[in-house]
Motif scaffolding. Structure first.
Motif, PDB file in Angstrom:
ATOM      1  N   ALA A  65     -12.921   4.418 -13.056  1.00 26.58           N
ATOM      2  CA  ALA A  65     -13.004   3.290 -13.981  1.00 26.58           C
ATOM      3  C   ALA A  65     -11.971   3.418 -15.091  1.00 26.58           C
ATOM      4  O   ALA A  65     -11.327   2.432 -15.471  1.00 26.58           O
ATOM      5  CB  ALA A  65     -14.415   3.200 -14.568  1.00 26.58           C
ATOM      6  N   ASP A  66     -11.776   4.644 -15.599  1.00 28.70           N
ATOM      7  CA  ASP A  66     -10.770   4.845 -16.645  1.00 28.70           C
ATOM      8  C   ASP A  66      -9.370   4.551 -16.117  1.00 28.70           C
ATOM      9  O   ASP A  66      -8.546   3.935 -16.808  1.00 28.70           O
ATOM     10  CB  ASP A  66     -10.834   6.282 -17.161  1.00 28.70           C
ATOM     11  CG  ASP A  66     -12.073   6.547 -17.997  1.00 28.70           C
ATOM     12  OD1 ASP A  66     -12.716   5.560 -18.422  1.00 28.70           O
ATOM     13  OD2 ASP A  66     -12.407   7.732 -18.210  1.00 28.70           O
ATOM     14  N   ALA A  67      -9.090   4.995 -14.891  1.00 26.19           N
ATOM     15  CA  ALA A  67      -7.770   4.769 -14.306  1.00 26.19           C
ATOM     16  C   ALA A  67      -7.529   3.285 -14.074  1.00 26.19           C
ATOM     17  O   ALA A  67      -6.435   2.764 -14.362  1.00 26.19           O
ATOM     18  CB  ALA A  67      -7.646   5.542 -12.999  1.00 26.19           C
ATOM     19  N   GLU A  68      -8.551   2.580 -13.574  1.00 27.37           N
ATOM     20  CA  GLU A  68      -8.404   1.143 -13.315  1.00 27.37           C
ATOM     21  C   GLU A  68      -8.180   0.381 -14.614  1.00 27.37           C
ATOM     22  O   GLU A  68      -7.316  -0.501 -14.694  1.00 27.37           O
ATOM     23  CB  GLU A  68      -9.647   0.620 -12.601  1.00 27.37           C
ATOM     24  CG  GLU A  68      -9.549  -0.839 -12.186  1.00 27.37           C
ATOM     25  CD  GLU A  68     -10.779  -1.299 -11.435  1.00 27.37           C
ATOM     26  OE1 GLU A  68     -10.689  -2.293 -10.696  1.00 27.37           O
ATOM     27  OE2 GLU A  68     -11.848  -0.661 -11.601  1.00 27.37           O
ATOM     28  N   ALA A 101       0.879  -0.861  -7.748  1.00 21.73           N
ATOM     29  CA  ALA A 101       0.710   0.490  -8.278  1.00 21.73           C
ATOM     30  C   ALA A 101      -0.468   1.180  -7.605  1.00 21.73           C
ATOM     31  O   ALA A 101      -1.500   0.560  -7.324  1.00 21.73           O
ATOM     32  CB  ALA A 101       0.492   0.441  -9.788  1.00 21.73           C
ATOM     33  N   LEU A 102      -0.291   2.471  -7.354  1.00 30.44           N
ATOM     34  CA  LEU A 102      -1.316   3.300  -6.713  1.00 30.44           C
ATOM     35  C   LEU A 102      -1.517   4.547  -7.566  1.00 30.44           C
ATOM     36  O   LEU A 102      -0.558   5.263  -7.847  1.00 30.44           O
ATOM     37  CB  LEU A 102      -0.861   3.689  -5.300  1.00 30.44           C
ATOM     38  CG  LEU A 102      -1.713   4.715  -4.549  1.00 30.44           C
ATOM     39  CD1 LEU A 102      -3.056   4.113  -4.162  1.00 30.44           C
ATOM     40  CD2 LEU A 102      -0.971   5.194  -3.305  1.00 30.44           C
ATOM     41  N   MET A 103      -2.762   4.773  -7.981  1.00 35.86           N
ATOM     42  CA  MET A 103      -3.073   5.958  -8.755  1.00 35.86           C
ATOM     43  C   MET A 103      -4.133   6.770  -8.017  1.00 35.86           C
ATOM     44  O   MET A 103      -5.167   6.241  -7.604  1.00 35.86           O
ATOM     45  CB  MET A 103      -3.580   5.584 -10.151  1.00 35.86           C
ATOM     46  CG  MET A 103      -3.788   6.799 -11.066  1.00 35.86           C
ATOM     47  SD  MET A 103      -4.428   6.305 -12.684  1.00 35.86           S
ATOM     48  CE  MET A 103      -3.033   5.390 -13.329  1.00 35.86           C
ATOM     49  N   MET A 104      -3.871   8.078  -7.837  1.00 32.89           N
ATOM     50  CA  MET A 104      -4.813   8.950  -7.144  1.00 32.89           C
ATOM     51  C   MET A 104      -5.750   9.612  -8.154  1.00 32.89           C
ATOM     52  O   MET A 104      -5.285  10.240  -9.114  1.00 32.89           O
ATOM     53  CB  MET A 104      -4.059  10.018  -6.358  1.00 32.89           C
ATOM     54  CG  MET A 104      -3.239   9.464  -5.216  1.00 32.89           C
ATOM     55  SD  MET A 104      -4.304   8.695  -3.965  1.00 32.89           S
ATOM     56  CE  MET A 104      -3.078   8.220  -2.741  1.00 32.89           C
ATOM     57  N   VAL A 105      -7.043   9.444  -7.941  1.00 30.55           N
ATOM     58  CA  VAL A 105      -8.059  10.074  -8.783  1.00 30.55           C
ATOM     59  C   VAL A 105      -9.045  10.770  -7.854  1.00 30.55           C
ATOM     60  O   VAL A 105      -9.866  10.125  -7.201  1.00 30.55           O
ATOM     61  CB  VAL A 105      -8.786   9.040  -9.668  1.00 30.55           C
ATOM     62  CG1 VAL A 105      -9.810   9.741 -10.546  1.00 30.55           C
ATOM     63  CG2 VAL A 105      -7.793   8.264 -10.511  1.00 30.55           C
ATOM     64  N   GLU A 106      -8.919  12.097  -7.771  1.00 30.35           N
ATOM     65  CA  GLU A 106      -9.733  12.894  -6.853  1.00 30.35           C
ATOM     66  C   GLU A 106      -9.617  12.323  -5.442  1.00 30.35           C
ATOM     67  O   GLU A 106      -8.528  12.241  -4.902  1.00 30.35           O
ATOM     68  CB  GLU A 106     -11.174  12.972  -7.354  1.00 30.35           C
ATOM     69  CG  GLU A 106     -11.287  13.699  -8.693  1.00 30.35           C
ATOM     70  CD  GLU A 106     -12.711  13.928  -9.124  1.00 30.35           C
ATOM     71  OE1 GLU A 106     -13.625  13.328  -8.528  1.00 30.35           O
ATOM     72  OE2 GLU A 106     -12.920  14.729 -10.063  1.00 30.35           O
ATOM     73  N   ASP A 107     -10.721  11.911  -4.830  1.00 30.94           N
ATOM     74  CA  ASP A 107     -10.683  11.416  -3.456  1.00 30.94           C
ATOM     75  C   ASP A 107     -10.625   9.897  -3.387  1.00 30.94           C
ATOM     76  O   ASP A 107     -11.048   9.285  -2.396  1.00 30.94           O
ATOM     77  CB  ASP A 107     -11.919  11.899  -2.688  1.00 30.94           C
ATOM     78  CG  ASP A 107     -11.949  13.403  -2.557  1.00 30.94           C
ATOM     79  OD1 ASP A 107     -10.854  14.012  -2.501  1.00 30.94           O
ATOM     80  OD2 ASP A 107     -13.062  13.976  -2.524  1.00 30.94           O
ATOM     81  N   PHE A 176      -8.598  -2.706  -7.562  1.00 35.39           N
ATOM     82  CA  PHE A 176      -9.744  -2.253  -6.784  1.00 35.39           C
ATOM     83  C   PHE A 176      -9.596  -0.769  -6.491  1.00 35.39           C
ATOM     84  O   PHE A 176      -8.533  -0.171  -6.713  1.00 35.39           O
ATOM     85  CB  PHE A 176      -9.905  -3.057  -5.490  1.00 35.39           C
ATOM     86  CG  PHE A 176      -8.643  -3.230  -4.695  1.00 35.39           C
ATOM     87  CD1 PHE A 176      -8.314  -2.360  -3.672  1.00 35.39           C
ATOM     88  CD2 PHE A 176      -7.783  -4.286  -4.972  1.00 35.39           C
ATOM     89  CE1 PHE A 176      -7.153  -2.526  -2.929  1.00 35.39           C
ATOM     90  CE2 PHE A 176      -6.616  -4.458  -4.239  1.00 35.39           C
ATOM     91  CZ  PHE A 176      -6.302  -3.574  -3.217  1.00 35.39           C
ATOM     92  N   ILE A 177     -10.682  -0.180  -6.013  1.00 33.10           N
ATOM     93  CA  ILE A 177     -10.748   1.263  -5.777  1.00 33.10           C
ATOM     94  C   ILE A 177     -11.149   1.495  -4.319  1.00 33.10           C
ATOM     95  O   ILE A 177     -12.063   0.842  -3.809  1.00 33.10           O
ATOM     96  CB  ILE A 177     -11.762   1.923  -6.722  1.00 33.10           C
ATOM     97  CG1 ILE A 177     -11.357   1.688  -8.180  1.00 33.10           C
ATOM     98  CG2 ILE A 177     -11.885   3.418  -6.429  1.00 33.10           C
ATOM     99  CD1 ILE A 177     -12.443   2.045  -9.186  1.00 33.10           C
TER     100      ILE A 177
END
Length: 413
Positions: A65-68, A101-107, A176-177
């Motif tokens: 949620a923080d990354a989004e 844009a693509l951000m990786m957060v854990e899995d 979206f995630i």
């Protein structure tokens, strides 16, 4: 948590454009492709601003949620910066950029998208387009008016319905995630790749399992081999896998990598004004624009006219094919009526007009002359020949053959 995987980025001007208006970023956790538009300088500025604003997010986040939320805020800040830049540099009015844009957060993969650059996922041998193009033709596809294949060659395929530009301080961005897993390959690209290389060939390259840098090179080569009419930018991200990341140094490619990336020289002065922006300079080699509602209605009506013309031409083509088939059938039948052969009809020898073959229940011959020669009066071998039909070169030839079959009567002295 720092993303564990490997990645690569590459950007090329292409074979037609005079400058590269794409920008790309490949970091430790963040990956971005931005395709700029708005003239010789404006596209460079817009995509550069987007990448340099977003690259500050390349650090671990504690939650999806923080990354989004951070991606949304950074893209909104970019829109505000584009507006401020145009206020200082009116000659850049009308510039804009796509952002994927693509951000990786854990899995998980946190995605933000606006425009017609694309993000794909290659998993278990299958390539899936994750983002939806914000284009006029995609709206036509979604409404069922054209097929995806027709959209690839539609003359309005580059008209954007949504873009990060200098006119909207609150752009509508898709976020979206998605869960990700080891072995996934994420591909971000500008339409310089997706508009030239189809999904089948892209999937084949991704499926070779080569390192991200080599894979990106092969994808670029396919775009160049296809003519590369636009700038081409590719960012490839592997989750886990067999290709470790040898350097943690972020990579910036395209316009944003230029030393003068954002502080570009003033654009050439010239005619100001136009349909889409009150002070928009005529673009040098334009690739995209965001239409006004009035122009959108004209696009829709133009597409209706094109569909009507297409139906008319399809109808003409269908009628032409039918007419050609009818003409060919008539000519073929006319030719058969110049052929003759001898055969048997009940108990007599008959000259037939036509050919011996039939087409299903349709006979290609009919009796022309009953000779009155009885089959019973013929020797056995001649009767067999007649029953199996005797070909003739002409009517006269057929009549001569029949005359030779007539029983001879001896004259008693």
């Amino acid at each position: 948590m720092v993303f564990e995987g490997s990645s690569a980025a590459i950007s090329h001007t292409g074979k037609v454009r005079s400058n590269n208006q794409d920008s790309g970023f490949c970091g430790s956790n963040l990956f971005v492709v931005a395709d700029g538009m708005g003239g010789h300088a404006g596209g460079d500025v817009a995509s550069s601003l987007a990448v340099h604003r977003l690259k500050d997010l390349d650090h671990p986040f504690t939650s999806n949620a923080d990354a989004e939320r951070a991606l949304r805020e950074a893209i909104a800040d970019t829109a505000a910066e584009l507006i401020d830049t145009v206020a200082r540099r009116p000659e850049l009015a009308g510039m804009g950029t796509t952002v994927s844009a693509l951000m990786m957060v854990e899995d998980y993969a946190v995605i933000a998208h606006i425009g017609d650059s694309r993000l794909y996922l290659y998993r278990d041998g299958a390539l899936t387009q994750i983002t939806a193009d914000h284009t006029f033709v995609q709206r036509l596809v979604d409404s069922g008016r054209i097929t995806p294949e027709e959209a690839r060659y539609h003359p309005r395929r580059s008209v954007l319905m949504r873009v990060l530009g200098d006119m909207d301080p609150d752009p509508e961005v898709d976020t979206f995630i998605m869960p990700t897993q080891p072995g996934d390959r994420w591909l971000l690209c500008s339409d310089g790749l997706s508009g030239v290389v189809d999904d089948t060939h892209t999937s084949k390259v991704l499926g070779q399992g080569l390192a991200p840098g080599r894979t990106a090179d092969l994808l670029l080569k396919q775009a160049l081999d296809g003519g590369a009419p636009d700038n081409v930018t590719v960012v490839l991200v592997d989750v886990g896998g067999n290709h470790p990341l040898f350097s943690g140094t972020p990579t910036i490619v395209g316009a944003a990598a230029a030393p003068t990336g954002i502080d570009v020289p003033a654009a050439r002065t010239g005619r100001v004004g136009g349909w889409f922006h009150p002070a928009r300079q005529a673009a040098n080699e334009p690739t995209h624009f965001e239409p006004s509602s009035e122009f959108l209605e004209e696009l829709i009506e133009e597409d209706r006219r094109r569909a009507r013309r297409r139906r008319v031409w399809w109808g003409i083509g269908f009628l032409t094919i039918i007419a050609a088939l009818v003409a060919a059938t008539f000519l073929a039948y006319s030719w058969t009526q110049t052929r003759y052969f001898g055969g048997a009809d009940d108990d007599t020898v008959v000259i037939f007009r036509g050919i011996q073959q039939d087409i299903g229940p349709i006979s290609l011959s009919d009796p022309y002359e009953d000779t009155g020669i009885l089959l019973a009066d013929l020797p056995g071998y001649q009767r067999t020949m007649v029953e199996q039909t005797i070909s003739a070169r002409s009517l006269a030839d057929a009549q001569a053959i029949v005359d030779n079959l007539r029983p001879r009567t001896e004259t008693v002295p």
